[in-house]
Design an enzyme around this catalytic site. Structure first.
Site, PDB file in Angstrom:
ATOM      1  CE1 TYR A  53      -3.481  -2.867   0.588  1.00  0.00           C
ATOM      2  CE2 TYR A  53      -4.667  -0.190   0.880  1.00  0.00           C
ATOM      3  CZ  TYR A  53      -4.567  -1.934   0.546  1.00  0.00           C
ATOM      4  OH  TYR A  53      -5.829  -2.934   0.510  1.00  0.00           O
TER       5      TYR A  53
ATOM      6  CE  LYS B  28       1.502 -16.934  -2.728  1.00  0.00           C
ATOM      7  NZ  LYS B  28       1.188 -17.983  -3.777  1.00  0.00           N
TER       8      LYS B  28
ATOM      9  CG  ASP C 132      -1.758 -20.458  -2.124  1.00  0.00           C
ATOM     10  OD1 ASP C 132      -1.475 -20.070  -1.303  1.00  0.00           O
ATOM     11  OD2 ASP C 132      -1.455 -20.379  -3.059  1.00  0.00           O
TER      12      ASP C 132
ATOM     13  CG  ASP D  10      -8.149  -5.131   1.980  1.00  0.00           C
ATOM     14  OD1 ASP D  10      -9.306  -4.295   1.958  1.00  0.00           O
ATOM     15  OD2 ASP D  10      -8.126  -4.733   0.131  1.00  0.00           O
TER      16      ASP D  10
ATOM     17  CG  ASP E 164     -13.524  -7.371   2.167  1.00  0.00           C
ATOM     18  OD1 ASP E 164     -13.175  -6.751   2.982  1.00  0.00           O
ATOM     19  OD2 ASP E 164     -13.983  -6.571   0.616  1.00  0.00           O
TER      20      ASP E 164
END
Ligand code: IPM
Ligand code: MG
Length: 367
Positions: free
Chosen positions: A142, A192, A224, A248, A252
Site C-alpha cells: 500500500y 507467501k 492462498d 485486506d 473481506d
C-alpha cells in the site's frame, strides 16, 4: 483523568446516518453510565473534498493526532470516481492510518447466532465462528516505494512495491500474540514465503517473536491456502496475522463468511500515547453504500460495534463494551432487522433510526 476526547468523522454515503445512531449511543453512556466524552465532529473523504478540495484537511489531521480516539463512518462514492488519485476519498483514510501510524488493524469476524442462516456457507460451518484478523495497516504494498506508472520504451508500466522492515513485522506480530494470549492462544500467520522475500522475512520475524509467547500455538500458512481454509473450515482459526494487502482481502472473505458483512467493526491501533492509551481509530468494515445512502435503510450495527471496540481498547471499559454487544445480540435475537438482514418475507425491516431505538431500549433494559 480528564474527559476522554473523540473525533467523529462520519464521511460519505451512509456514514453520516449510521454515525448519528452511534452518537445517540455515546450520549446514552454519558447519561446512564457516567461515561462522558468530549466529542468533536469533522469531515473526511468526499465530504472533506467538497469543502476543502482535499479528502482530509490538515487541521483535521492535527485534531486526529490529539484526541484519544477517532471514529470514522465510511468514505467514497461514485461522484468522486472522476477525481485525481491523489485526492480520492480513500486517500483521506489512508493518510489517517499512515500519519497516526495505526499499524495493527483488528478485524473480528464473528457469526451472530441469529444471523447464521445468512452465510453463504452451511450453517454448521459458521455457527459460533469468532476469529480475529490482525492486518498490518501502515506498510507493505500500500505504501512501498517505488510506486507509480512510468513509460519505458513506449510502454506503460504500473509499479508497486511490497516492502517490510523487521520492526514493522515485529510490532504487528507482538500485537497479534498479545491478542492471542487474551483469547484462545492460537495464532496463524499468513504470507507467501514460497514466492516473496518479504514473506520469508515475515515468517522469520513472527517465529522470532513467538519465543516470547511459548503458550501460544503458532502456525504458518501461505495466504492462498489461508483463503481456501477460511472458506473450507473457518473454525480452525482463532487469531490470524497477515500483511496489509493479504489482510485486506482475507478480512473481506472472513467477514462475508459470517453473513454479517454489514455488521462488523474494526479497530486500528498504534503505539501508546503519553496517557497510556493507544493511538486509535475505529470504523466499520463496510463501505459507504452509495446505493442506499440518505434513505434511512442502512444498518448502523457495524458502526455501533466499532464504538464498543473503542470502549474496550481505548477506554478500558470492557464491561461496558460487553453490555453494548449484548444489547445488540438481544435485538437481533428478538428479530429486529434492517433491510440488509432480511431473509424471511413477512418481516418488516426497521430503519437505521429504528435499529438505534431498539438498541437503546435493550441498553435501558440492561440496567
Ligand atoms: C479497507 C478498504 C480500504 C483498504 C480502502 C477503502 C482504501 O478496502 O479498509 O479494507 O483497501 O484498506
Ligand atoms: Mg478492504
Amino acid at each position: 483523568m480528564s474527559t476522554p476526547s473523540l473525533l467523529i468523522l462520519p464521511g460519505d454515503g451512509i456514514g453520516p446516518e449510521v454515525m448519528a445512531e452511534v452518537i445517540r449511543i455515546i450520549d446514552w453512556f454519558g447519561d446512564k453510565r457516567g461515561l462522558k466524552f468530549d466529542v468533536t465532529m469533522d469531515l473526511v473523504g468526499g465530504a472533506a473534498y467538497d469543502k476543502h478540495g482535499v479528502p482530509l484537511a490538515d487541521e483535521t489531521m492535527a485534531k486526529a493526532q490529539e484526541v484519544d480516539a477517532v471514529l470514522l463512518g465510511a468514505v467514497g462514492g461514485p461522484k468522486y470516481d472522476v477525481l485525481d488519485f491523489s485526492v480520492k476519498p480513500e486517500r483521506g483514510l489512508l493518510r489517517l492510518r499512515k500519519e497516526m501510524d495505526l499499524f495493527a488493524n483488528l478485524r473480528p469476524a464473528q457469526c451472530f447466532d441469529a444471523l447464521a442462516d445468512f452465510s453463504s456457507l452451511k450453517k454448521d460451518i459458521v455457527a459460533g465462528l469468532d476469529i480475529m484478523i490482525v492486518r498490518e495497516l501502515t506498510s507493505g504494498v500500500y505504501f512501498g516505494e517505488p510506486r507509480g506508472i512510468t513509460t519505458v520504451d513506449g510502454e506503460r508500466i504500473g509499479i508497486n512495491t511490497q516492502r517490510y522492515t523487521e520492526s514493522e513485522i515485529r510490532r504487528v506480530a507482538i500485537a497479534a500474540f498479545e491478542l492471542a494470549m487474551k483469547r484462545n492462544k492460537k495464532l496463524c500467520s499468513m504470507e507467501k514465503a514460497n514466492v516473496m522475500e518479504a514473506g520469508i522475512l515475515w515468517r522469520d520475524v513472527v517465529t522470532e517473536v513467538s519465543a516470547d509467547y511459548p503458550e501460544v500455538e503458532l502456525s504458518h500458512m501461505y495466504a492462498d491456502n489461508g483463503a481456501m481454509q477460511l472458506v473450507r473450515a473457518p473454525k480452525q482459526f482463532d487469531v490470524i496475522v497477515t500483511d496489509n494487502l493479504f489482510g485486506d482481502i482475507l478480512s473481506d472473505c472472513a467477514a462475508m463468511l459470517t453473513g454479517s458483512l454489514g455488521m462488523l467493526p474494526s479497530a486500528s491501533l498504534g503505539a501508546p500515547m503519553e496517557n497510556g492509551r493507544p493511538k486509535a481509530m475505529y470504523e466499520p468494515v463496510h463501505g459507504s453504500a452509495p446505493d442506499i445512502a440518505g434513505q434511512g435503510k442502512a444498518n448502523p450495527i457495524a458502526c455501533i460495534l466499532s464504538f464498543a471496540m473503542a470502549l474496550r481498547y481505548s477506554f478500558n471499559e470492557g464491561d461496558e463494551a460487553t453490555r453494548l454487544e449484548q444489547a445488540i445480540e438481544k435485538v437481533l435475537a428478538d428479530g429486529v432487522r434492517t433491510g440488509d438482514l432480511l431473509a424471511d418475507e413477512g418481516v418488516t425491516p426497521v430503519s437505521t433510526t429504528g435499529m438505534g431505538d431498539a438498541i437503546l431500549a435493550a441498553l435501558d433494559a440492561s440496567l
